[in-house]
Design a protein around this motif. Structure first.
Motif, mmCIF file in Angstrom:
data_model
loop_
_atom_site.group_PDB
_atom_site.id
_atom_site.type_symbol
_atom_site.label_atom_id
_atom_site.label_comp_id
_atom_site.label_asym_id
_atom_site.label_seq_id
_atom_site.Cartn_x
_atom_site.Cartn_y
_atom_site.Cartn_z
ATOM 1 N N HIS A 95 0.853 -1.207 -0.065
ATOM 2 C CA HIS A 95 0.036 -0.064 -0.121
ATOM 3 C C HIS A 95 0.987 1.024 0.110
ATOM 4 N N PHE A 96 0.632 2.210 -0.772
ATOM 5 C CA PHE A 96 1.445 3.402 -0.944
ATOM 6 C C PHE A 96 1.281 4.125 0.070
ATOM 7 N N ILE A 97 2.295 5.162 0.417
ATOM 8 C CA ILE A 97 2.448 6.083 1.631
ATOM 9 C C ILE A 97 2.541 7.655 1.063
ATOM 10 N N ARG A 98 1.288 8.222 1.622
ATOM 11 C CA ARG A 98 1.312 9.630 1.070
ATOM 12 C C ARG A 98 1.487 10.499 2.502
ATOM 13 N N ASN A 99 2.483 10.861 3.041
ATOM 14 C CA ASN A 99 2.429 11.644 4.215
ATOM 15 C C ASN A 99 2.840 13.095 4.156
ATOM 16 N N ASN A 100 1.898 14.054 4.614
ATOM 17 C CA ASN A 100 2.099 15.300 4.558
ATOM 18 C C ASN A 100 2.881 15.791 5.617
ATOM 19 N N GLY A 101 2.967 14.971 6.752
ATOM 20 C CA GLY A 101 3.698 15.248 8.118
ATOM 21 C C GLY A 101 4.408 14.142 8.467
ATOM 22 N N TYR A 133 -9.091 15.368 12.170
ATOM 23 C CA TYR A 133 -7.872 15.960 13.085
ATOM 24 C C TYR A 133 -6.922 14.610 13.428
ATOM 25 N N SER A 134 -5.748 14.800 13.453
ATOM 26 C CA SER A 134 -4.925 13.715 13.602
ATOM 27 C C SER A 134 -3.859 13.933 14.425
ATOM 28 N N ALA A 135 -3.050 12.704 14.659
ATOM 29 C CA ALA A 135 -1.842 12.874 15.347
ATOM 30 C C ALA A 135 -0.505 13.051 15.005
ATOM 31 N N ASP A 136 -0.402 13.174 13.554
ATOM 32 C CA ASP A 136 0.860 13.387 12.971
ATOM 33 C C ASP A 136 1.264 14.800 13.102
ATOM 34 N N THR A 137 2.522 15.254 12.976
ATOM 35 C CA THR A 137 2.956 16.611 13.194
ATOM 36 C C THR A 137 3.603 17.221 11.954
ATOM 37 N N HIS A 150 2.805 3.804 8.523
ATOM 38 C CA HIS A 150 2.611 4.922 7.575
ATOM 39 C C HIS A 150 1.288 4.874 7.041
ATOM 40 N N ASN A 151 0.426 3.995 7.503
ATOM 41 C CA ASN A 151 -0.756 4.005 6.739
ATOM 42 C C ASN A 151 -1.987 4.379 7.860
ATOM 43 N N GLY A 152 -1.288 4.945 8.986
ATOM 44 C CA GLY A 152 -2.384 5.486 10.051
ATOM 45 C C GLY A 152 -2.469 4.820 11.034
ATOM 46 N N LEU A 163 -5.359 4.077 13.968
ATOM 47 C CA LEU A 163 -6.933 4.193 13.515
ATOM 48 C C LEU A 163 -6.910 5.309 12.489
ATOM 49 N N ARG A 164 -7.952 5.136 11.507
ATOM 50 C CA ARG A 164 -7.906 5.945 10.235
ATOM 51 C C ARG A 164 -9.236 5.911 9.649
ATOM 52 N N LEU A 165 -9.505 6.941 8.850
ATOM 53 C CA LEU A 165 -10.618 7.065 7.965
ATOM 54 C C LEU A 165 -10.379 6.543 6.869
ATOM 55 N N CYS A 197 -8.956 12.643 1.900
ATOM 56 C CA CYS A 197 -10.007 12.575 2.935
ATOM 57 C C CYS A 197 -10.090 11.565 3.929
ATOM 58 N N SER A 198 -9.264 10.429 3.611
ATOM 59 C CA SER A 198 -9.229 9.534 4.414
ATOM 60 C C SER A 198 -7.926 9.697 5.594
ATOM 61 N N GLN A 199 -8.324 10.407 6.514
ATOM 62 C CA GLN A 199 -7.508 10.904 7.337
ATOM 63 C C GLN A 199 -6.990 9.747 8.461
ATOM 64 N N LYS A 200 -5.541 9.766 8.413
ATOM 65 C CA LYS A 200 -4.745 8.849 9.087
ATOM 66 C C LYS A 200 -4.513 9.173 10.537
ATOM 67 N N TRP A 201 -4.241 8.615 11.441
ATOM 68 C CA TRP A 201 -3.791 8.652 12.915
ATOM 69 C C TRP A 201 -5.008 9.614 13.345
HETATM 70 N N1 LIG Z 1 -3.285 12.444 9.149
HETATM 71 C C1 LIG Z 1 -2.988 12.302 8.226
HETATM 72 N N2 LIG Z 1 -3.872 11.776 7.209
HETATM 73 C C2 LIG Z 1 -3.759 11.495 5.849
HETATM 74 C C3 LIG Z 1 -2.253 12.210 5.128
HETATM 75 C C4 LIG Z 1 -1.430 12.671 6.089
HETATM 76 O O1 LIG Z 1 -0.639 13.180 5.663
HETATM 77 N N3 LIG Z 1 -1.783 12.954 7.522
HETATM 78 N N4 LIG Z 1 -2.265 12.270 4.023
HETATM 79 C C5 LIG Z 1 -3.355 11.884 3.159
HETATM 80 C C6 LIG Z 1 -3.397 11.725 1.806
HETATM 81 S S1 LIG Z 1 -2.865 13.084 0.765
HETATM 82 C C7 LIG Z 1 -3.598 10.397 1.028
HETATM 83 S S2 LIG Z 1 -3.599 10.302 -0.525
HETATM 84 C C8 LIG Z 1 -3.875 9.178 1.816
HETATM 85 C C9 LIG Z 1 -2.855 8.110 1.577
HETATM 86 O O2 LIG Z 1 -3.089 6.988 2.330
HETATM 87 P P1 LIG Z 1 -1.890 6.025 2.587
HETATM 88 O O3 LIG Z 1 -0.575 6.942 3.114
HETATM 89 O O4 LIG Z 1 -2.208 5.104 3.682
HETATM 90 O O5 LIG Z 1 -1.549 5.573 1.168
HETATM 91 O O6 LIG Z 1 -3.649 9.701 3.283
HETATM 92 C C10 LIG Z 1 -4.479 10.888 3.669
HETATM 93 N N5 LIG Z 1 -4.421 10.881 4.917
#
Ligand SMILES: Nc1nc2c(c(=O)[nH]1)N[C@H]1C(S)=C(S)[C@@H](COP(=O)(O)O)O[C@H]1N2
Ligand SMILES: [Mo]
Length: 414
Positions: free
Chosen positions: A92-98, A194-198, A237-239, A242-244, A253-257
């Motif tokens: 599963h890919f990883i997309r982290n903004n923080g 809202y999530s726990a990443d920084t 890295h996929n949350g 707990l994640r949406l 839209c699928s907020q991780k952590w």
């Molecule tokens: N808390 C949090 N949720 C997040 C993100 C993030 O950086 N922080 N990235 C989002 C983006 S832009 C995407 S595309 C998906 C990617 O999910 P994945 O990393 O599990 O593949 O998570 C989303 N949820």
């Protein structure tokens, strides 16, 4: 080595050609994707990624992903490694903004639901499990920027090619059930996650991302608050824990952590909801055009798309091979996948399965006999239930979202 955060709102320095001069892996980003935009093949990063870049444990627990950025960690999956009907956690890919939370204790984790609800509530993960129906669904998550690397002129942001998409099996509770329990007050129009990443800047209280969806979308019965992935724990890295999972809409839209969902009486305005983030112009623009921010609108459903997962792009093939892959289309289903091996002069239908559940991608396949040895491209073009078809050319937009052009896999037939 560090590339620095690719904050999609920050203006990165540009060279005289208007290209991003930020480097990735010691090469310019354009160096990575040179040629890829022309043919949709020979994507050199996988083999070309300097070993040092992948040598730390950024991708621990992942298998074969291509690291695009190691801070924050962003990595995509080569198309041929997405061949499984259900994407393994390791792929599963990883997309982290923080930056993900360092240590998570699933037993102590809580989700708070507040804002415009009748009775605000806080649930532990075991309370979620105990109080609501637990469901398992195969759900597509695709980054809104998947395919950005093929934009011409190029746009800044993570240079995803094909592999910022996955369809894992998610286990959790329906967000709709949780919201029905807390009650939705009249006037609530949007969620805020809202999530726990920084934030990579380290600034206290600065959020890397806080997105939301309209209440009607949140109430859809395949939107999950997920605590398991493919029958096991979520990857760090996929949350985890707990994640949406909001299938069919941009992955953002699928907020991780996930720590908190607030219901609001306005469209949520958290980081990466406003400006040009995950938004596109309301009208078609010429490639390279500057567009005023007020002309952008929030991306909702993701467009119809398909992926050729076998044979591998750039591989050799026998005279007769099974070509296969997946197709998906936002909240819709895919009604046809057509294939061409003659650069679009003629098309043949692939055999297409239905989705295992709403929100899953659909598998397709067809055995193809190539007329003679030589160079071929297999093109796949999905059509959805509304008659929308994948285009040949990118409908260019300033942030490089929604590239659903046809996948072209190159083959040398022996
Ligand atoms: N808390 C949090 N949720 C997040 C993100 C993030 O950086 N922080 N990235 C989002 C983006 S832009 C995407 S595309 C998906 C990617 O999910 P994945 O990393 O599990 O593949 O998570 C989303 N949820
Ligand atoms: Mo994303």
């Amino acid at each position: 080595m560090t590339n620095g955060p690719a904050d999609e709102e920050d203006d990165l320095p540009k060279d005289s050609h208007g290209q991003v001069s930020e480097s990735a892996g010691g090469m310019s980003r354009r160096g990575f994707v040179a040629g890829a935009g022309l043919l949709g093949l020979t994507i050199p990063f996988h083999s070309g990624m300097p070993a040092a870049l992948a040598s730390d444990d950024a991708l621990a627990g992942k298998d074969g992903l291509t690291l695009l950025n190691d801070w924050p960690v962003n990595a995509e999956t080569p198309a041929h490694l997405l061949d499984d009907a259900i994407t393994p956690t390791a792929r599963h890919f990883i997309r982290n903004n923080g930056l993900p939370p360092e240590e998570v204790d699933a037993a102590a984790w809580t989700l708070t639901v507040d804002g415009l609800v009748e009775s605000p509530a806080t649930f532990s993960i075991s309370e979620l499990r105990a109080q609501f129906e637990v469901v398992t669904l195969a759900l597509v998550i695709e980054c809104g920027g998947n395919g950005r690397a093929f934009f011409d002129p190029p746009v800044r942001g993570e240079q995803w090619t094909m592999g910022a998409v996955a369809c894992s099996e998610w286990t959790g509770v329906r967000l709709a059930d949780v919201l029905q329990r807390t009650g939705v007050r009249p006037g609530a129009v949007y969620t805020a996650h809202y999530s726990a990443d920084t934030h990579p800047s380290g600034e206290e209280g600065r959020l890397p991302i806080s997105r939301g969806v309209p209440i009607a979308k949140a109430m859809t019965d395949n939107v999950l608050v997920a605590f398991a992935m493919n029958g096991g724990p979520l990857h760090r890295h996929n949350g985890a824990p707990l994640r949406l999972v909001v299938p069919g809409w941009p992955g953002s839209c699928s907020q991780k952590w996930l720590r908190r969902i607030q219901l609001r009486d306005i469209v949520h305005d958290g980081p990466k909801m406003t400006g040009k983030s995950y938004r596109v112009p309301r009208y078609s623009v010429a490639p390279g055009d500057k567009v005023p921010t007020e002309d952008f609108e929030i991306i909702e459903r993701m467009p119809v798309k398909s992926l050729v997962t076998s044979p591998e792009n750039g591989a050799g093939a026998a005279r007769e091979v099974e070509v296969r892959g997946h197709a998906w289309s936002g909240d819709r289903t895919v009604s046809a996948v057509d294939l061409s091996i003659d650069f679009g002069k003629s098309w043949m239908a692939a055999e297409l399965d239905g989705p295992v559940n709403p929100g899953a991608w659909q598998n397709w396949r067809r055995s193809i006999a190539f007329p003679e040895a030589g160079y071929y491209e297999v093109w796949a073009r999905a059509t959805d239930s509304a008659g929308e078809m994948q285009p040949f050319a990118i409908d260019w937009n300033p942030k490089g979202y929604l590239n659903n052009t046809m996948h072209r896999a190159a083959l040398r037939v022996a």
